[in-house]
Motif scaffolding. Sequence first.
Motif, PDB file in Angstrom:
ATOM      1  N   GLY A 122       0.791  -1.215   0.000  1.00  0.00           N
ATOM      2  CA  GLY A 122       0.000   0.000   0.000  1.00  0.00           C
ATOM      3  C   GLY A 122       0.826   1.269   0.000  1.00  0.00           C
ATOM      4  O   GLY A 122       0.407   2.291  -0.537  1.00  0.00           O
ATOM      5  N   LYS A 123       2.010   1.230   0.579  1.00  0.00           N
ATOM      6  CA  LYS A 123       2.860   2.410   0.653  1.00  0.00           C
ATOM      7  C   LYS A 123       3.278   2.876  -0.733  1.00  0.00           C
ATOM      8  O   LYS A 123       3.460   4.078  -0.966  1.00  0.00           O
ATOM      9  CB  LYS A 123       4.093   2.108   1.507  1.00  0.00           C
ATOM     10  N   ARG A 124       3.397   1.909  -1.669  1.00  0.00           N
ATOM     11  CA  ARG A 124       3.856   2.245  -3.014  1.00  0.00           C
ATOM     12  C   ARG A 124       2.815   1.936  -4.081  1.00  0.00           C
ATOM     13  O   ARG A 124       3.136   1.913  -5.270  1.00  0.00           O
ATOM     14  CB  ARG A 124       5.171   1.498  -3.303  1.00  0.00           C
ATOM     15  N   ASP A 125       1.586   1.683  -3.667  1.00  0.00           N
ATOM     16  CA  ASP A 125       0.473   1.444  -4.596  1.00  0.00           C
ATOM     17  C   ASP A 125       0.832   0.411  -5.659  1.00  0.00           C
ATOM     18  O   ASP A 125       0.671   0.645  -6.863  1.00  0.00           O
ATOM     19  CB  ASP A 125       0.036   2.751  -5.270  1.00  0.00           C
ATOM     20  N   ARG A 126       1.283  -0.733  -5.191  1.00  0.00           N
ATOM     21  CA  ARG A 126       1.667  -1.768  -6.149  1.00  0.00           C
ATOM     22  C   ARG A 126       1.344  -3.165  -5.603  1.00  0.00           C
ATOM     23  O   ARG A 126       1.191  -3.365  -4.403  1.00  0.00           O
ATOM     24  CB  ARG A 126       3.157  -1.685  -6.465  1.00  0.00           C
ATOM     25  N   PHE A 127       1.239  -4.093  -6.547  1.00  0.00           N
ATOM     26  CA  PHE A 127       1.195  -5.512  -6.215  1.00  0.00           C
ATOM     27  C   PHE A 127       2.613  -6.064  -6.219  1.00  0.00           C
ATOM     28  O   PHE A 127       3.469  -5.618  -6.993  1.00  0.00           O
ATOM     29  CB  PHE A 127       0.410  -6.295  -7.274  1.00  0.00           C
ATOM     30  N   LEU A 128       2.847  -7.070  -5.383  1.00  0.00           N
ATOM     31  CA  LEU A 128       4.057  -7.869  -5.449  1.00  0.00           C
ATOM     32  C   LEU A 128       3.629  -9.332  -5.540  1.00  0.00           C
ATOM     33  O   LEU A 128       2.692  -9.757  -4.849  1.00  0.00           O
ATOM     34  CB  LEU A 128       4.942  -7.651  -4.226  1.00  0.00           C
ATOM     35  N   VAL A 129       4.305 -10.088  -6.383  1.00  0.00           N
ATOM     36  CA  VAL A 129       3.915 -11.471  -6.664  1.00  0.00           C
ATOM     37  C   VAL A 129       5.165 -12.347  -6.732  1.00  0.00           C
ATOM     38  O   VAL A 129       6.126 -12.010  -7.432  1.00  0.00           O
ATOM     39  CB  VAL A 129       3.179 -11.575  -8.021  1.00  0.00           C
ATOM     40  N   THR A 130       5.141 -13.486  -6.012  1.00  0.00           N
ATOM     41  CA  THR A 130       6.225 -14.456  -6.183  1.00  0.00           C
ATOM     42  C   THR A 130       5.954 -15.314  -7.413  1.00  0.00           C
ATOM     43  O   THR A 130       4.822 -15.693  -7.695  1.00  0.00           O
ATOM     44  CB  THR A 130       6.379 -15.375  -4.956  1.00  0.00           C
ATOM     45  N   ASP A 131       7.026 -15.624  -8.114  1.00  0.00           N
ATOM     46  CA  ASP A 131       6.993 -16.529  -9.268  1.00  0.00           C
ATOM     47  C   ASP A 131       7.814 -17.752  -8.867  1.00  0.00           C
ATOM     48  O   ASP A 131       9.046 -17.720  -8.880  1.00  0.00           O
ATOM     49  CB  ASP A 131       7.585 -15.819 -10.486  1.00  0.00           C
ATOM     50  N   SER A 132       7.137 -18.832  -8.508  1.00  0.00           N
ATOM     51  CA  SER A 132       7.820 -19.963  -7.878  1.00  0.00           C
ATOM     52  C   SER A 132       8.736 -20.721  -8.830  1.00  0.00           C
ATOM     53  O   SER A 132       9.781 -21.228  -8.411  1.00  0.00           O
ATOM     54  CB  SER A 132       6.791 -20.930  -7.283  1.00  0.00           C
ATOM     55  N   THR A 133       8.370 -20.840 -10.100  1.00  0.00           N
ATOM     56  CA  THR A 133       9.223 -21.572 -11.034  1.00  0.00           C
ATOM     57  C   THR A 133      10.297 -20.674 -11.639  1.00  0.00           C
ATOM     58  O   THR A 133      11.369 -21.145 -12.013  1.00  0.00           O
ATOM     59  CB  THR A 133       8.392 -22.217 -12.147  1.00  0.00           C
TER      60      THR A 133
END
Length: 301
Positions: A122-133
């Motif tokens: 929320g601080k940077r108005d973004r999503f973060l997503v792990t890419d496991s492979t």
Amino acid sequence: MRILAHFDRAAGQAAESIALEPGGGAVIGMIPARQVVRVAPDGAVQVLATMPLPPDGGGTTPVIGIPVVTGVARSDSGAVYFLYSSGQGGLTGIWQVRRSGAPRLVVPLPADTFPNALVIDGKRDRFLVTDSTGGRIWQAPLRGGEASVWSADPALAPGAFFGANGLKVHDGAVWATNSDHGTIVRIPVTKRGGSGRADVRATGLEGVDDFDFTGRGTEILAAINQTSKLVRVGPDGAHETLLDAEDGMQGTTAVAVQGNRAYVTNGANLAGNDPNLLLAELRHTPTEAGRLDALGRVDFS
């Protein structure tokens, strides 16, 4: 400790991830049902969205060969987002649940990625997503649009199966688990929002999935999928088992902490036959750390 909700294994409802809601409800991602469900405080289960099968049936989904809904997240405004991994461009990515029941693609991700955990920074108005492979963490604007790689630190890389898996933003850093290497890593966030070098904060957690902070500094509760455990990880990286198969853990996938409550999902995907959502009470005692009392409550000193 009590079971808040049982899920339908025959329908593919293997509970994978948790996003908590005000009032004691939770949103859960389901694999391989390709669903997002809401669990009410009284345990009632409502399907919010079901994703369509890709044209090829999802056989090109990286590593596992079936399309799956994985991570879920909820914004402060109440919007619900989730990840779909399908092996197909135009389907794989970040989706939003809409009241109509027809999900909306917000951020497309490459077909060869396996998006696993989703958080809102929320601080940077973004999503973060792990890419496991791919062994990466992606970022994308909260308003939607194009994603870019935020970190591809070697500490996120997979071995034979999954690398980066669980994900949280905490105390000026991004934290992630690596399932194959059994580690929890901390990646500092730079002043401009970029990524620093990963620092391994815990080891010896092979098969670790999702995790959450207890609210006491960097103390962590982590779900160990392969061995069906909930473990406490201290600030020094030392860890101890709090709940295991004898306590009803079955392919434990995720944990989310809200106040003095810990919500734990059992996917029953690697062990057991009862996918469910458990609720445990966290109690702080002055002398006993990580003890389970006779009622099955998790205690912390």
